[in-house]
Design an enzyme around this catalytic site. Structure first.
Site, short mmCIF file in Angstrom:
data_model
loop_
_atom_site.label_atom_id
_atom_site.label_comp_id
_atom_site.label_asym_id
_atom_site.label_seq_id
_atom_site.Cartn_x
_atom_site.Cartn_y
_atom_site.Cartn_z
N GLU A 183 0.83 -1.28 0.03
CA GLU A 183 0.13 0.08 0.03
C GLU A 183 0.87 1.20 -0.02
O GLU A 183 0.43 2.29 -0.61
CB GLU A 183 -0.87 0.00 1.22
CG GLU A 183 -1.75 -0.87 1.32
CD GLU A 183 -3.09 -0.76 2.24
OE1 GLU A 183 -3.64 0.35 2.52
OE2 GLU A 183 -3.52 -1.81 2.81
N GLU A 240 2.43 -7.98 9.79
CA GLU A 240 1.15 -7.21 9.71
C GLU A 240 0.14 -7.99 10.89
O GLU A 240 -0.65 -7.19 11.46
CB GLU A 240 0.44 -7.24 8.54
CG GLU A 240 -0.87 -6.40 8.51
CD GLU A 240 -1.44 -6.39 7.13
OE1 GLU A 240 -0.84 -6.94 6.00
OE2 GLU A 240 -2.34 -5.73 6.86
C1 RAM Z 1 -4.48 -2.24 6.29
C2 RAM Z 1 -3.34 -1.53 6.50
C3 RAM Z 1 -3.07 -0.71 7.51
C4 RAM Z 1 -4.36 -0.77 8.58
C5 RAM Z 1 -5.62 -0.81 7.87
C6 RAM Z 1 -6.88 -0.61 8.93
O1 RAM Z 1 -4.79 -2.53 5.12
O2 RAM Z 1 -2.24 -2.30 5.91
O3 RAM Z 1 -1.96 -1.39 8.49
O4 RAM Z 1 -4.30 0.21 9.26
O5 RAM Z 1 -5.84 -1.65 6.92
#
Ligand code: RAM
Length: 900
Positions: free
Chosen positions: A501, A763
């Site tokens: 992203e 993540e």
């Molecule tokens: C994901 C992102 C991020 C998060 C949002 C809500 O796509 O990578 O880390 O804050 O969602």
């Protein structure tokens, strides 16, 4: 909760020693946090210095700042711009320049004198320097925005050039430039920036565009000169199609440049070269550059010597004059995005014939520099990835799926180089970046040597400000991974991840800000992003979930994310003593809180929003966390109001906080069981950490949390709870439980990631998505502040008083940390062995510390009882621990484990 026992004063002693001034010096002069900056656009820049003193309990009694318009005047003692006079104050940070008004490009030479509290003068500082940028539109001297119009479908990067003459010896030469998306500038064939900077920086270009000042005094020469610029698309002209719609950003347009080169002659007079129609333009080897897709470079199209004086550009076209972007030109205050480190390749494999996988052994953001010898026309492609599949090939399905389907398919994280066939060629891309550990290389005609590949770690190039190390290899690896994830996600804005992203997700940023401030000199990075947040705010006070945005993610309400605005502003105040950010943003912060408060129903927020994101098993209602964040926001704004002398506002926001607190407890608190909401780890820790629990019931709620943590034996939160559980447990004297959560080797937890080979933070606990996110990164802040024990005292913003609380927890044998505070370096280093507990401290001049030793035994230094040690002002026992009040200096304390 720390048990507050009555404490006994067992000794107190002031330290009246005479100060030997010869050992105290004034160092590290900074202006607006920077060393010798040349693009200050503040009317009253803030100055700071630190004192290095060999004496304990050294305090500044008086200071004097001298600012002159030339070095000669300063040396002669003629402070013709500002002489602060002798100011009785211990302050060394955030001192506002209050002299004559400063002009554009004005040079300011300054030095500082200080006296201790007994009026003895220290060795004065060496002279330092700052310079003003371009303060008004006029200073851009009629320069125009120039570029090269062309069909949007074909996207070769514009090359621009201009010849000019220098007619005498040069005293100083500066370039002021804003190139959107990116400008790679060169003078006489040499790069203007130091390390492949991606300048200027990403902003909402309809609101603010940033310019950069470069010192090019050494690059210009007498006679003929040439200036060159290559423009990249960056975030200004995103043509890659992905979920977040930046290709439809309202500011989008073909790259353009505005530039002023100002040359001051030794004999007097200034020559200027400005961007205008007289520049020539063409296209060259960069056939395509895209922020998500990568770069395509055909070396056969290179234009040798194009940016040197002798070059004949008659075949080039005149530059096109382009419309000005809507945003206001402002100085870039944060460091550039640049190559911060070169990483050597660790291994190379060939899982399929002709497909080479280069392993850098480290996940990071950036690109690869290649060196090769191949026939002309050989097309070499590098595709970047964080992980490999079972077949040894790169695997990136999960992160790639957000790219739009297109025909022909868009590349993703990929660079292509077409060889010119001229012996050994080396190349690296210039205007994009990827997140990866592996590069898949195809198209080579022979097996490459491993030395042919170098990883380039590209990020906002901030200085390190902190460190942590301990006897646990696992914790050291988590610390390492956090720092890599933090920097990978510092890309002139704080991002979520560098591959998929590259977005400024606000929630991720607010969770990581304290770790960022303890580990790096990130203050100007956040100062810049706070301006982005201000630009992003809608008239109705709403914020978008990614900042900047081209529109995507706007209009909703996500308090745990939107709170990044008050939280990061407040963090800058707490960690750097920066009151100005609170003043600059106050109107917007209060507007945000007012706007969110209109959504309250019976004192709670009832809408769905982003909450404890990526939880392990137990979810916590987003209404719960959102309401808690509104409470915290109201408190921050109330405190800011008090600080800024807005007492009515302070009352108003305190009342709002009380109202939310009542609503929250009425709605979510089960008094009898000491449980909030569903009793999740996040629910308990958020209520405790934010201060929402009625004082008499804190122990009961803590008990609920402890039971949850001990019965489950692992962390069971998403990103919000992960920050607060660890802190709440530690502050309550259960660092042992916090330590178990962090160091657990099984899933879920940080330790499991490391066991899986992580070199950055991931993540989610499941390990299914991005492998380079920073939102679980507060753990590093916990290492520095709680394990090594260099703790912020929120009642003394900017670390003028610190709270040292080392935690010899579980089987840890030693830990040490450093932190470059606004007053200078703080060091805490402890060790525990059969002879006792040993603590070495460095407390900078002008700072006092409360040291909470881990046990109640007597403390000594070199056999002298603590109460008699120079610099120790008081010793007492509090909550079963020995507590020392100390002044500045280096200390080496011991305590026996006898009464542990
Ligand atoms: C994901 C992102 C991020 C998060 C949002 C809500 O796509 O990578 O880390 O804050 O969602």
């Amino acid at each position: 909760m720390v048990l507050l026992c009555a404490y006994a004063l067992i000794g107190a002693r002031l330290s009246p020693q005479a100060v030997d001034t010869s050992t105290s010096t004034v160092n590290e002069l900074r202006c607006e946090y920077q060393t010798d900056p040349i693009n200050i656009d503040q009317a009253h820049p803030r100055l700071s210095w630190i004192i290095d003193s060999g004496k304990r309990s050294w305090r500044q009694g008086t200071y004097q700042v001298l600012v002159a318009s030339s070095k000669r005047a300063l040396d002669a003692g003629n402070a013709d711009l500002w002489d602060s006079g002798k100011v009785k104050s211990a302050e060394t940070n955030q001192i506002e320049y209050s002299g004559l008004p400063l002009r554009s490009r004005q040079q300011c030479f300054w030095r500082v004198r200080v006296w201790d509290t007994t009026d003895r003068e220290s060795k004065p500082s060496k002279p330092s320097h700052w310079e003003m940028g371009l303060l008004s539109g006029r200073d851009w001297m009629g320069s125009q925005w120039i570029g090269r119009q062309g069909p949007a479908a074909a996207n070769p990067a514009p090359f621009l050039r201009k010849d000019f003459k220098v007619t005498g010896p040069v005293r100083r030469a500066r370039i002021y430039a804003c190139g959107l998306g990116y400008a790679d500038l060169s003078l006489n064939g040499r790069p203007v920036a130091k390390s492949d900077e991606r300048d200027p920086a990403y902003t909402d270009f309809d609101k603010r565009v940033l310019y950069v000042a470069y010192d090019v005094t050494r690059l210009v020469k007498q006679g003929e000169n040439a200036i060159g610029a290559v423009l990249g698309t960056g975030w200004f002209d995103v043509h890659d199609k992905a979920t977040w719609n930046f290709d439809r950003a309202p500011w989008r347009g073909r790259p353009r440049l505005r530039l002023v080169l100002a040359i001051d002659y030794v004999k007097g007079g200034t020559e200027t070269v400005v961007s205008d129609r007289s520049w020539r333009s063409t296209v060259g080897p960069i056939l395509r550059d895209g922020i998500y897709t990568g770069e395509v470079y055909d070396a056969r199209k290179e234009i040798p010597g194009w940016n040197t004086p002798k070059f004949d550009a008659s075949a080039w076209s005149p530059a096109d004059v382009m419309p000005a972007p809507k945003g206001k030109l402002c100085a870039r205050v944060c460091p550039p995005v640049a190559i911060g480190q070169t990483i050597t390749a660790k291994a190379i494999k060939e899982p399929k014939p002709g497909v080479f996988i280069v392993d850098f052994g480290q996940t990071f953001s950036g690109h690869v520099r290649i060196q090769l010898r191949e026939p002309a026309g050989t097309k070499v492609t590098m595709r970047y990835s964080e992980r490999l599949g079972a077949d040894g090939m790169i695997e990136r399905g999960q992160i790639e799926q957000f790219m739009a389907k297109a025909t022909p398919p868009q590349p993703f994280q990929s660079d292509t180089y077409v060889c010119k066939g001229a012996g050994v060629e080396s190349w690296e891309q210039r205007f994009s970046y990827s997140g990866f550990r592996y590069a898949e290389v195809t198209g080579l005609t022979k097996k490459p040597a491993i030395s042919a590949f170098q990883g380039r770690f590209v990020h906002t190039d901030m200085e390190s400000a902190g460190s942590f190390e301990c006897s646990s290899e696992l914790l050291n690896k988590i610390q390492w991974a956090t720092r890599y994830s933090y920097l990978s996600n510092a890309q002139s804005i704080p991002t979520d991840c560098p591959q998929r992203e590259k977005n400024g997700w606000t929630g991720d940023a607010q969770l990581a800000a304290e770790a960022g401030l303890m580990n790096f000199r990130s203050e100007t990075f956040y100062t810049k992003w706070l301006d982005d947040l201000q630009d992003n705010q809608r008239r109705d006070g709403r914020m978008s979930v990614i900042v900047p945005t081209g529109g995507w993610g706007s209009g909703g309400r996500n308090p745990a994310w939107d709170s990044a605005y008050p939280i990061v502003a407040n963090d800058l105040y707490l960690y750097r003593g920066d009151k100005r950010v609170l003043a600059n943003h106050y109107a917007y912060l209060s507007r945000y809180v007012d706007s969110l408060a209109t959504e309250l129903r019976d004192g709670v927020l009832t809408f769905d929003s982003l909450g404890d994101w990526v939880p392990w098993q137990t979810e916590t209602p987003s209404q719960y966390t959102s309401t808690a964040y509104l409470f915290m926001d109201a408190r921050i704004v109330a405190n800011a109001a008090r600080l800024l002398g807005k007492s009515e506002d302070a009352v108003k926001y305190d009342a709002l906080a009380e109202r939310v607190n009542r609503g929250f407890n009425a709605h979510y608190f089960d008094e009898k069981t000491g449980t909030y909401s569903n009793g999740s780890q996040t629910a308990c820790s958020v209520a405790l950490y934010f201060g929402l629990v009625p004082e008499p019931r804190r122990a009961a709620v803590l008990d609920t949390l402890v039971k949850n943590v001990t019965s489950q034996g692992h962390i069971d939160t998403g990103i919000l709870g992960a920050k607060y559980v660890i802190r709440v447990l530690t502050e309550a004297g259960r660092a042992d439980l916090a330590y178990n959560l962090v160091s657990r080797k099984e899933q879920p937890g940080w330790g499991w990631w490391i066991g899986q080979g992580a070199t950055t933070l991931w993540e989610d606990w499941k390990g299914e998505s991005s492998l380079n996110h920073i939102m679980f990164g507060d753990v590093s802040n916990w290492f520095i502040q709680w394990i090594a024990g260099i703790g912020l005292d929120p009642s003394s913003p900017g670390f003028s008083h610190i709270s040292i609380q080392p935690q010899p927890v579980a089987d840890l044998k030693w830990a040490r940390a450093t932190y470059d505070s606004p007053h200078g370096k703080i060091r805490s280093s402890w060790q525990i062995d059969s002879t006792g507990f040993h603590l070495k401290l460095q407390v900078p001049a002008n700072v006092t510390a409360t040291v909470t030793m881990p046990f109640p035994s007597d403390v000594t230094e070199d056999g002298i009882a603590a109460a008699d040690v120079d610099g120790v002002q008081a010793v007492r026992v509090k909550g079963g621990k020995t507590v020392l009040e100390i002044g500045s200096g280096d200390y080496s304390f011991q305590m026996s484990l006898g009464r542990r």
